[in-house]
Design a protein around this motif. Structure first.
Motif, mmCIF file in Angstrom:
data_model
loop_
_atom_site.group_PDB
_atom_site.id
_atom_site.type_symbol
_atom_site.label_atom_id
_atom_site.label_comp_id
_atom_site.label_asym_id
_atom_site.label_seq_id
_atom_site.Cartn_x
_atom_site.Cartn_y
_atom_site.Cartn_z
ATOM 1 N N ASP A 190 -5.067 -0.423 -13.031
ATOM 2 C CA ASP A 190 -4.611 -0.553 -11.629
ATOM 3 C C ASP A 190 -3.256 -0.692 -10.439
ATOM 4 O O ASP A 190 -3.261 -0.457 -9.678
ATOM 5 C CB ASP A 190 -4.379 -2.042 -11.452
ATOM 6 C CG ASP A 190 -5.677 -3.495 -12.123
ATOM 7 O OD1 ASP A 190 -6.722 -2.242 -12.112
ATOM 8 O OD2 ASP A 190 -5.964 -4.175 -13.059
ATOM 9 N N LEU A 191 -2.038 -0.520 -11.412
ATOM 10 C CA LEU A 191 -0.560 0.078 -11.126
ATOM 11 C C LEU A 191 -0.205 1.680 -10.683
ATOM 12 O O LEU A 191 -0.170 1.688 -9.802
ATOM 13 C CB LEU A 191 0.376 -0.199 -12.339
ATOM 14 C CG LEU A 191 1.280 0.404 -12.018
ATOM 15 C CD1 LEU A 191 2.190 -0.578 -10.718
ATOM 16 C CD2 LEU A 191 2.599 0.544 -12.792
ATOM 17 N N ARG A 192 -1.250 1.729 -11.442
ATOM 18 C CA ARG A 192 -1.528 3.669 -10.959
ATOM 19 C C ARG A 192 -2.301 4.171 -10.354
ATOM 20 O O ARG A 192 -1.499 4.826 -8.862
ATOM 21 C CB ARG A 192 -1.992 4.192 -12.127
ATOM 22 C CG ARG A 192 -0.767 4.728 -13.425
ATOM 23 C CD ARG A 192 -1.826 5.597 -14.469
ATOM 24 N NE ARG A 192 -1.688 5.057 -16.421
ATOM 25 C CZ ARG A 192 0.139 5.812 -16.454
ATOM 26 N NH1 ARG A 192 0.496 6.695 -15.617
ATOM 27 N NH2 ARG A 192 0.266 5.024 -17.678
ATOM 28 N N ARG A 193 -3.091 3.442 -10.325
ATOM 29 C CA ARG A 193 -4.342 2.911 -8.607
ATOM 30 C C ARG A 193 -3.829 3.192 -7.865
ATOM 31 O O ARG A 193 -3.766 3.443 -6.502
ATOM 32 C CB ARG A 193 -5.451 2.480 -9.032
ATOM 33 C CG ARG A 193 -6.594 2.892 -7.580
ATOM 34 C CD ARG A 193 -8.410 1.969 -8.291
ATOM 35 N NE ARG A 193 -8.189 2.448 -9.721
ATOM 36 C CZ ARG A 193 -8.404 1.119 -10.586
ATOM 37 N NH1 ARG A 193 -7.704 0.091 -10.406
ATOM 38 N NH2 ARG A 193 -8.795 1.324 -11.857
ATOM 39 N N ALA B 121 -1.034 4.947 -6.542
ATOM 40 C CA ALA B 121 -1.664 6.735 -5.957
ATOM 41 C C ALA B 121 -2.782 6.150 -4.075
ATOM 42 O O ALA B 121 -2.332 6.874 -3.242
ATOM 43 C CB ALA B 121 -2.492 6.959 -6.776
ATOM 44 N N MET B 122 -2.836 5.475 -3.758
ATOM 45 C CA MET B 122 -3.098 4.273 -2.746
ATOM 46 C C MET B 122 -2.475 4.338 -1.901
ATOM 47 O O MET B 122 -2.433 5.175 -0.532
ATOM 48 C CB MET B 122 -3.963 3.425 -3.076
ATOM 49 C CG MET B 122 -5.412 3.476 -3.775
ATOM 50 S SD MET B 122 -6.756 4.446 -2.926
ATOM 51 C CE MET B 122 -6.464 3.816 -1.567
ATOM 52 N N ASN B 123 -1.088 4.277 -2.307
ATOM 53 C CA ASN B 123 0.070 4.066 -1.104
ATOM 54 C C ASN B 123 0.523 5.480 -0.972
ATOM 55 O O ASN B 123 1.103 5.506 -0.206
ATOM 56 C CB ASN B 123 1.894 3.007 -1.917
ATOM 57 C CG ASN B 123 1.516 1.916 -2.105
ATOM 58 O OD1 ASN B 123 0.331 1.363 -1.935
ATOM 59 N ND2 ASN B 123 2.028 1.249 -3.073
ATOM 60 N N ILE B 124 0.978 6.475 -1.513
ATOM 61 C CA ILE B 124 1.131 7.604 -1.634
ATOM 62 C C ILE B 124 0.509 8.217 -0.640
ATOM 63 O O ILE B 124 0.298 8.862 0.197
ATOM 64 C CB ILE B 124 1.049 8.303 -3.031
ATOM 65 C CG1 ILE B 124 2.459 8.191 -3.779
ATOM 66 C CG2 ILE B 124 1.744 10.000 -2.395
ATOM 67 C CD1 ILE B 124 2.485 8.818 -5.117
#
Length: 123
Positions: A69-72, A75-78
């Motif tokens: 969830d954190l990685r996702r 990635a969405m923020n970037i």
């Protein structure tokens, strides 16, 4: 081998250190989790009971954003920055440093190995 948040944490290490193997949990959150579950600092993972492991798992699920969830989310923020076309997004898109570092000589981690330029002489 205790499995918390989809990660096998090492059994011989202290709980405080072993929790940091989970992406998204550093020293501060590991200490906070141990205090909430009331586990002493010197306790090792293989000494934990099943109930304590379950409490740790529930605390992490309830209070912290970890692993996939954190990685996702990162990635969405970037991706959002890249879609906006703002300066930070452009730097991400081009694979260059984002936080204002110099690139004339350094930044090899982001830019990759140096590419030779044809016709340029070394002075």
């Amino acid at each position: 081998m205790a499995r918390i948040a989809g990660v096998n944490i090492p059994t011989q290490k202290r709980v405080l250190i072993a929790l940091q193997y989970i992406h998204g949990i550093g020293p501060k959150f590991a200490k906070e989790i141990c205090e909430k579950v009331s586990i002493p600092a010197g306790r090792r993972v293989h000494e934990l009971t099943d109930a304590e492991v379950l409490q740790i798992r529930e605390t992490i699920d309830r209070d912290h954003l970890v692993e996939g969830d954190l990685r996702r989310e990162v990635a969405m923020n970037i991706k959002r920055l890249m879609d906006l076309g703002c300066y930070r997004g452009l730097r991400h898109r081009r694979g260059l440093p984002v936080h204002g570092q110099r690139t004339h000589t350094n930044a090899r981690t982001r830019k990759g190995p140096a590419k030779p330029i044809a016709g340029k002489k070394k002075s």
